[in-house]
Design a protein around this motif. Structure first.
Motif, PDB file in Angstrom:
ATOM      1  N   ALA A 283       0.830  -1.209   0.000  1.00  0.00           N
ATOM      2  CA  ALA A 283       0.000   0.000   0.000  1.00  0.00           C
ATOM      3  C   ALA A 283       0.863   1.258   0.000  1.00  0.00           C
ATOM      4  O   ALA A 283       0.652   2.177  -0.800  1.00  0.00           O
ATOM      5  N   THR A 284       1.859   1.292   0.887  1.00  0.00           N
ATOM      6  CA  THR A 284       2.706   2.485   0.949  1.00  0.00           C
ATOM      7  C   THR A 284       3.643   2.551  -0.249  1.00  0.00           C
ATOM      8  O   THR A 284       3.965   3.637  -0.733  1.00  0.00           O
ATOM      9  N   GLY A 285       4.079   1.377  -0.751  1.00  0.00           N
ATOM     10  CA  GLY A 285       4.961   1.364  -1.910  1.00  0.00           C
ATOM     11  C   GLY A 285       4.282   1.901  -3.152  1.00  0.00           C
ATOM     12  O   GLY A 285       4.847   2.707  -3.896  1.00  0.00           O
ATOM     13  N   VAL A 286       3.055   1.471  -3.393  1.00  0.00           N
ATOM     14  CA  VAL A 286       2.312   1.958  -4.558  1.00  0.00           C
ATOM     15  C   VAL A 286       2.052   3.453  -4.426  1.00  0.00           C
ATOM     16  O   VAL A 286       2.205   4.212  -5.389  1.00  0.00           O
ATOM     17  N   ARG A 287       1.690   3.902  -3.238  1.00  0.00           N
ATOM     18  CA  ARG A 287       1.422   5.322  -3.028  1.00  0.00           C
ATOM     19  C   ARG A 287       2.686   6.150  -3.285  1.00  0.00           C
ATOM     20  O   ARG A 287       2.644   7.189  -3.949  1.00  0.00           O
ATOM     21  N   TYR A 288       3.808   5.673  -2.776  1.00  0.00           N
ATOM     22  CA  TYR A 288       5.091   6.379  -2.909  1.00  0.00           C
ATOM     23  C   TYR A 288       5.507   6.486  -4.377  1.00  0.00           C
ATOM     24  O   TYR A 288       5.804   7.587  -4.873  1.00  0.00           O
ATOM     25  N   PHE A 289       5.520   5.372  -5.084  1.00  0.00           N
ATOM     26  CA  PHE A 289       6.004   5.397  -6.456  1.00  0.00           C
ATOM     27  C   PHE A 289       4.989   6.003  -7.426  1.00  0.00           C
ATOM     28  O   PHE A 289       5.381   6.570  -8.444  1.00  0.00           O
ATOM     29  N   THR A 290       3.709   5.917  -7.121  1.00  0.00           N
ATOM     30  CA  THR A 290       2.709   6.593  -7.946  1.00  0.00           C
ATOM     31  C   THR A 290       2.935   8.099  -7.914  1.00  0.00           C
ATOM     32  O   THR A 290       2.893   8.777  -8.958  1.00  0.00           O
ATOM     33  N   LYS A 291       3.199   8.629  -6.735  1.00  0.00           N
ATOM     34  CA  LYS A 291       3.449  10.070  -6.633  1.00  0.00           C
ATOM     35  C   LYS A 291       4.731  10.455  -7.377  1.00  0.00           C
ATOM     36  O   LYS A 291       4.783  11.506  -8.037  1.00  0.00           O
ATOM     37  N   ILE A 292       5.746   9.616  -7.284  1.00  0.00           N
ATOM     38  CA  ILE A 292       6.991   9.901  -7.995  1.00  0.00           C
ATOM     39  C   ILE A 292       6.748   9.947  -9.499  1.00  0.00           C
ATOM     40  O   ILE A 292       7.221  10.870 -10.195  1.00  0.00           O
ATOM     41  N   ILE A 293       6.001   8.993 -10.017  1.00  0.00           N
ATOM     42  CA  ILE A 293       5.707   8.958 -11.453  1.00  0.00           C
ATOM     43  C   ILE A 293       4.889  10.180 -11.862  1.00  0.00           C
ATOM     44  O   ILE A 293       5.203  10.864 -12.850  1.00  0.00           O
ATOM     45  N   LYS A 297       6.155  13.107 -14.360  1.00  0.00           N
ATOM     46  CA  LYS A 297       5.419  13.403 -15.599  1.00  0.00           C
ATOM     47  C   LYS A 297       5.036  14.875 -15.664  1.00  0.00           C
ATOM     48  O   LYS A 297       4.941  15.469 -16.749  1.00  0.00           O
ATOM     49  N   ALA A 298       4.827  15.484 -14.479  1.00  0.00           N
ATOM     50  CA  ALA A 298       4.451  16.896 -14.419  1.00  0.00           C
ATOM     51  C   ALA A 298       5.665  17.824 -14.469  1.00  0.00           C
ATOM     52  O   ALA A 298       5.515  19.047 -14.352  1.00  0.00           O
ATOM     53  N   GLY A 299       6.848  17.257 -14.616  1.00  0.00           N
ATOM     54  CA  GLY A 299       8.053  18.074 -14.746  1.00  0.00           C
ATOM     55  C   GLY A 299       8.830  18.293 -13.472  1.00  0.00           C
ATOM     56  O   GLY A 299       9.830  19.023 -13.478  1.00  0.00           O
ATOM     57  N   LYS A 300       8.413  17.664 -12.375  1.00  0.00           N
ATOM     58  CA  LYS A 300       9.128  17.818 -11.116  1.00  0.00           C
ATOM     59  C   LYS A 300      10.316  16.853 -11.070  1.00  0.00           C
ATOM     60  O   LYS A 300      10.291  15.794 -11.704  1.00  0.00           O
ATOM     61  N   PRO A 301      11.355  17.197 -10.312  1.00  0.00           N
ATOM     62  CA  PRO A 301      12.537  16.322 -10.253  1.00  0.00           C
ATOM     63  C   PRO A 301      12.249  15.042  -9.471  1.00  0.00           C
ATOM     64  O   PRO A 301      11.401  15.022  -8.568  1.00  0.00           O
ATOM     65  N   LEU A 302      12.967  13.996  -9.811  1.00  0.00           N
ATOM     66  CA  LEU A 302      12.889  12.748  -9.064  1.00  0.00           C
ATOM     67  C   LEU A 302      13.500  12.933  -7.677  1.00  0.00           C
ATOM     68  O   LEU A 302      14.431  13.715  -7.499  1.00  0.00           O
TER      69      LEU A 302
END
Length: 312
Positions: A283-293, A297-302
């Motif tokens: 649950a936390t892993g999907v939430r974390y990496f979904t936000k990163i993606i 995609k919106a132009g923010k840095p990794l």
């Protein structure tokens, strides 16, 4: 497109949760019909040799594990940013393990368990927490969280890391030149270092001999919840037998699963757990990496990008 390439975990379940979280953004698995050139992100755990074949449009490699030493050794790892998993739930689980084993050894569990088996009433009093020094090797996210949770318990705390770290309630040591001084005042040594060429085999006979010996009945203790490559198991076996170490808690091993013929299984003052100190929560892993993606995609840095030169 997000490609999942996960070994030894339920890849289908992770894919289902990513699809729900990412909506219309395509999520595929190995074996699905897709064009590898369309993959922008790959989510990996123990990737096979062909994991990155054809991924010419790859923008980031997302690692399920907090440690990336094995991933960085992949023979075909692309020149794309590697993002590691940093999560409060994972940190809490690791700290739970560290606190449990620190307090167990501080209260001389090995000694009193032996006395119980022998039906021997022997009133040896453990030192106060304030008289017991816990030395944590590695002051990354996991090390800092473990220190934060040990401070309120009253232990004297010190840390050792590659570069200086200022943590409230923790005496900091940094660099190879301060390693011996760090060890000389440590009773319970906790290893949470990343595995790099410099830290490989750091838990060895020479290290054990430099730990403080006049506080804990039976001798100093080591706790390794980082990587099996940090330890020399033959040295641990010898140190537990000759009294250089009073006890050890090991969650990781040079070979995993730990072979049935390993002498570590039968040593009474060695506590073996099967690499379960911390687990990456879906649950936390999907939430974390979904936000990163979505942020990327919106132009923010990794965020939490691995420094390949350092190895973490």
């Amino acid at each position: 497109m997000l490609l999942l390439h996960l070994s030894d975990v339920d890849e289908a379940n992770w894919a289902e949760k990513f699809r729900a979280a990412l909506g219309a953004y395509p999520v595929v698995r190995r074996g699905d019909d897709f064009d590898p050139a369309d993959v922008r992100y790959i989510f990996v755990w123990k990737p096979k040799a062909d994991a990155f074949d054809g991924l010419t449009g790859l923008e980031a490699i997302l690692s399920l594990g907090a440690g990336v030493d094995a991933l960085l050794k992949h023979p075909n790892l692309p020149d794309a940013p590697v993002v590691r998993f940093v999560d409060s739930d994972l940190s809490q689980r690791m700290s739970d393990y560290v606190v449990a084993h620190v307090t167990m050894h501080h209260r001389l569990y090995t000694r009193f368990r032996a006395d119980q088996k022998a039906r021997r009433w022997n009133q040896i009093y453990p030192p106060a927490a304030s008289e017991t020094t816990v030395g944590i090797m590695g002051m990354g996210v996991l090390g800092q969280d473990a220190a934060k949770r040990l401070v309120p318990l009253g232990f004297d705390l010190r840390s050792w890391s590659r570069t200086p770290k200022a943590i409230d309630g923790v005496e900091g040591f940094a660099g190879a030149e301060s390693f011996d001084a760090f060890l000389a005042g440590t009773d319970i040594l906790v290893n949470l270092l990343p595995l790099t060429p410099e830290t490989t085999g750091i838990l060895n006979s020479a290290t054990f001999a430099k730990l403080r010996r006049d506080r804990l009945d039976g001798g100093p203790v080591i706790i390794n919840a980082a990587r099996g490559g940090h330890q020399r198991e033959a040295d641990i076996v010898a140190a537990l037998a000759d009294g250089t170490l009073g006890a050890a808690s090991l969650d990781v091993f040079e070979t995993e699963p730990l072979p049935a013929d390993s002498p570590l299984w039968a040593i009474e003052n060695c506590y073996v757990t099967p690499h379960i100190a911390a687990i990456s929560n879906e649950a936390t892993g999907v939430r974390y990496f979904t936000k990163i993606i979505e942020d990327h995609k919106a132009g923010k840095p990794l965020i939490n990008v691995v420094d390949r030169d350092r190895g973490y």
